[in-house]
Design a protein around this motif. Structure first.
Motif, short mmCIF file in Angstrom:
data_model
loop_
_atom_site.label_atom_id
_atom_site.label_comp_id
_atom_site.label_asym_id
_atom_site.label_seq_id
_atom_site.Cartn_x
_atom_site.Cartn_y
_atom_site.Cartn_z
N TYR A 30 0.31 17.73 -84.26
CA TYR A 30 1.47 18.62 -84.40
C TYR A 30 2.69 17.78 -84.77
CZ TYR A 30 -1.63 21.74 -81.85
OH TYR A 30 -2.71 22.49 -81.46
N TYR A 31 3.86 18.39 -84.68
CA TYR A 31 5.06 17.62 -84.96
C TYR A 31 5.49 16.82 -83.73
CZ TYR A 31 5.78 20.15 -89.31
OH TYR A 31 5.65 20.65 -90.57
N MET A 32 6.00 15.64 -84.01
CA MET A 32 6.62 14.83 -82.99
C MET A 32 8.01 14.49 -83.49
SD MET A 32 5.11 11.71 -80.85
CE MET A 32 5.96 11.04 -79.44
N GLY A 33 9.00 14.81 -82.71
CA GLY A 33 10.35 14.70 -83.24
C GLY A 33 11.36 14.12 -82.26
N TRP A 34 12.56 13.97 -82.78
CA TRP A 34 13.70 13.51 -82.01
C TRP A 34 14.83 14.53 -82.11
CZ3 TRP A 34 13.73 9.13 -78.99
CH2 TRP A 34 12.67 8.23 -79.17
N PHE A 35 15.42 14.79 -80.99
CA PHE A 35 16.60 15.64 -80.91
C PHE A 35 17.68 14.84 -80.17
CE2 PHE A 35 14.81 19.73 -82.25
CZ PHE A 35 13.47 19.42 -82.23
N ALA A 47 15.19 14.44 -86.37
CA ALA A 47 14.10 14.11 -87.29
C ALA A 47 12.77 14.47 -86.65
CB ALA A 47 14.12 12.62 -87.64
N THR A 48 11.77 14.71 -87.48
CA THR A 48 10.45 15.00 -86.97
C THR A 48 9.40 14.57 -87.99
OG1 THR A 48 9.10 16.71 -85.87
CG2 THR A 48 10.20 17.33 -87.93
N ILE A 55 4.19 13.80 -92.97
CA ILE A 55 5.37 14.37 -93.64
C ILE A 55 6.52 14.46 -92.64
CG2 ILE A 55 6.32 16.39 -94.79
CD1 ILE A 55 3.52 16.92 -95.89
N ALA A 56 7.68 13.98 -93.06
CA ALA A 56 8.85 13.93 -92.17
C ALA A 56 9.97 14.82 -92.68
CB ALA A 56 9.35 12.49 -92.05
N PHE A 57 10.78 15.28 -91.74
CA PHE A 57 11.96 16.08 -92.04
C PHE A 57 13.15 15.48 -91.28
CE2 PHE A 57 9.77 19.47 -94.17
CZ PHE A 57 8.50 19.49 -93.61
N TYR A 58 14.32 15.57 -91.88
CA TYR A 58 15.52 15.01 -91.27
C TYR A 58 16.67 16.00 -91.31
CZ TYR A 58 13.05 10.58 -91.91
OH TYR A 58 12.13 9.56 -91.86
N PHE A 66 18.43 7.34 -91.04
CA PHE A 66 17.41 7.27 -90.00
C PHE A 66 16.02 7.41 -90.62
CE2 PHE A 66 20.14 9.07 -86.25
CZ PHE A 66 21.11 8.12 -86.52
N THR A 67 15.05 6.75 -90.01
CA THR A 67 13.67 6.86 -90.46
C THR A 67 12.76 7.07 -89.26
OG1 THR A 67 14.11 5.40 -92.34
CG2 THR A 67 11.80 5.76 -91.73
N ILE A 68 11.92 8.09 -89.33
CA ILE A 68 10.96 8.34 -88.26
C ILE A 68 9.58 7.89 -88.74
CG2 ILE A 68 10.50 10.72 -89.01
CD1 ILE A 68 10.22 11.45 -86.01
N SER A 69 8.81 7.32 -87.83
CA SER A 69 7.48 6.84 -88.18
C SER A 69 6.57 6.94 -86.97
CB SER A 69 7.54 5.40 -88.69
OG SER A 69 8.03 4.54 -87.66
#
Length: 120
Positions: A30-35, A47-48, A55-58, A66-69
């Motif tokens: 599923y999605y793993m994100g930051w709030f 970001a997630t 696939i990432a969204f910001y 910012f970069t999510i990985s």
């Protein structure tokens, strides 16, 4: 099941990396994100990333900075913060098992939050 780390004090224009260690088999796929939540403001999406597709969204305010990985071997998600500014000061929360990328309500699990403070 989520342990966030890496927050701290950083100068404006500097960089910081947040990490979120995950455990539990049902959080994957599923999605793993930051709030984040700044004082006096509501929690907002940062970001997630989709654990399966990558696939990432910001949020527009962090796009390009910012970069999510995901590190699958370590079951850890990272958020690299570059070119930080004062508006990035907030408590950052990682969240997992999200069905809708930007909707906090769709995430089932939340970390404890880690403080990021940007100084001059």
């Amino acid at each position: 099941q989520l342990q966030a780390s890496g927050g701290g004090l950083v100068q404006a224009g500097g960089s910081l990396r947040l990490s979120c260690a995950a455990s539990g088999h049902d959080i994957y796929g599923y999605y793993m994100g930051w709030f984040r939540q700044a004082p006096g403001k509501e929690r907002e999406f940062v970001a997630t990333i989709n654990w399966t597709t990558g696939i990432a969204f910001y949020a527009g305010s962090v796009q390009g900075r910012f970069t999510i990985s995901i590190d699958n071997a370590m079951n850890t998600a990272h958020l690299q913060l570059n070119s930080v500014n004062f508006e990035d000061t907030a408590v950052y929360y990682c969240a997992a098992r999200g069905f809708s990328a930007r909707d906090a309500a769709s995430y089932s699990y939340w970390g404890q939050g880690t403080q990021v403070t940007v100084s001059s």
